[in-house]
Design an enzyme around this catalytic site. Structure first.
Site, PDB file in Angstrom:
ATOM      1  CB  CYS A   1      -0.976   0.187   1.185  1.00 28.53           C
ATOM      2  SG  CYS A   1      -2.366   1.063   1.286  1.00 28.53           S
TER       3      CYS A   1
ATOM      4  CG  ASP B   1      -6.506  -1.247  -5.859  1.00 27.58           C
ATOM      5  OD1 ASP B   1      -7.103  -0.525  -5.361  1.00 27.58           O
ATOM      6  OD2 ASP B   1      -5.391  -1.388  -5.246  1.00 27.58           O
TER       7      ASP B   1
ATOM      8  CG  HIS C   1      -5.960  -1.206  -2.050  1.00 23.46           C
ATOM      9  ND1 HIS C   1      -4.953  -0.654  -2.922  1.00 23.46           N
ATOM     10  CD2 HIS C   1      -5.460  -0.854  -0.980  1.00 23.46           C
ATOM     11  CE1 HIS C   1      -4.328  -0.008  -2.294  1.00 23.46           C
ATOM     12  NE2 HIS C   1      -4.240  -0.110  -0.928  1.00 23.46           N
TER      13      HIS C   1
END
Length: 222
Positions: free
Chosen positions: A119, A165, A192
Site C-alpha cells: 500500500c 482495485d 486493494h
C-alpha cells in the site's frame, strides 16, 4: 526470534523497527515497509513469515515521525484514523527511515538489503528502488507509483496490483508497465490489500501466487 530495535536516520531522527530473525542461516536482510496502519500485528506477521524463509526482516515504524506506537486495525475508527494520518506521511522523510533500516540490515548481514512494501509502503518500495540502494524491491498495490513513473529503478523490481482495485486505476498500472518494460508487473483478480489476511479484501489465491513470485524474486536477488 523477534525484537524491537532503535534506528537513527541521517537527519538525526530515531525510530523503532520490528526485527524478526530467522532460526537458521540468514539469506539477506529484507525491509518490510508498512501500510498506513502502522507496524501492526499484520505487518509483524509478514516480517515473521519472511524470517521463516531465511530473511532478517526489519519493519521500520514510519509513523514515529508523527506519533510513536501507531498500530491500527483495518476497520471502524482505526481505519478513519489511518486515513487522517496518511496525508501527514512525508515521502522524503519515509525514505530516510527506510535508508536507515537498509543500512542496519546491511550491517547485520554483510550484504545489501532488499525491500518489500504494501500500500503506502508499495510506493515507498518503488522510490527506494529509484533513489536508494537496496539489492531489489517488491511493491504491492502502491497507489502513488504512477505519480513517480518518470523515475527509473536502479535495481530489479517487481510490482503486484489487483485488477479490481478501486484505489488504483488499471490505466495507471498500464502506464507503469509501458514506461518500465524492465519491471515485472503482475495483476490479479482481486482488490486493494488482497495480500492482507486481516482485511475484508483478502484474496487467498492471489495472495499465495503473489507471495510465491515475491519469494522467488527475493531469492534470485539476494
Amino acid at each position: 526470534m523477534s525484537e524491537t530495535v532503535e534506528l537513527t536516520t541521517s537527519d538525526g531522527h530515531t525510530l523503532d523497527a520490528y526485527v524478526a530473525r530467522p532460526q537458521g542461516p540468514v539469506r539477506a536482510a529484507l525491509i518490510v515497509i508498512q501500510e498506513v496502519f502502522g507496524v501492526n500485528a499484520h505487518i509483524r506477521s509478514v516480517a515473521d513469515r519472511f524470517a521463516k524463509h531465511g530473511f532478517l526482516a526489519i519493519a521500520p515504524a514510519l509513523f514515529d515521525r508523527i506519533e510513536k506506537h501507531v498500530e491500527l486495525s483495518y476497520e471502524g475508527e482505526d481505519r478513519q484514523r489511518a486515513f487522517a494520518l496518511m496525508p501527514r506521511l512525508d515521502f522524503e522523510k519515509a525514505l530516510l527511515d527506510v535508508e536507515a533500516a537498509i543500512e542496519y540490515g546491511s550491517r547485520e548481514t554483510g550484504k545489501p538489503a532488499l525491500v518489500v512494501g504494501y500500500c503506502f509502503g508499495g510506493t515507498i518500495a518503488w522510490l527506494s528502488a529509484t533513489r536508494l540502494h537496496p539489492a531489489a524491491a517488491v511493491g504491492y498495490y502502491g497507489g502513488n507509483i504512477a505519480k513517480f513513473n518518470e523515475e527509473k529503478p536502479r535495481v530489479p523490481v517487481i510490482l503486484h496490483f489487483g485488477r479490481e482495485d478501486s484505489h488504483i486505476p488499471l490505466e495507471d498500472v498500464d502506464k507503469i508497465a509501458k514506461a518500465h518494460p524492465e519491471v515485472q508487473v503482475f495483476t490479479y483478480p482481486a482488490g486493494h490489500g488482497f495480500s492482507c489476511d486481516a482485511r475484508s479484501s483478502y484474496e487467498p489465491k492471489s495472495a499465495a501466487e503473489a507471495f510465491e513470485r515475491t519469494l522467488t524474486f527475493l531469492n534470485q536477488n539476494s
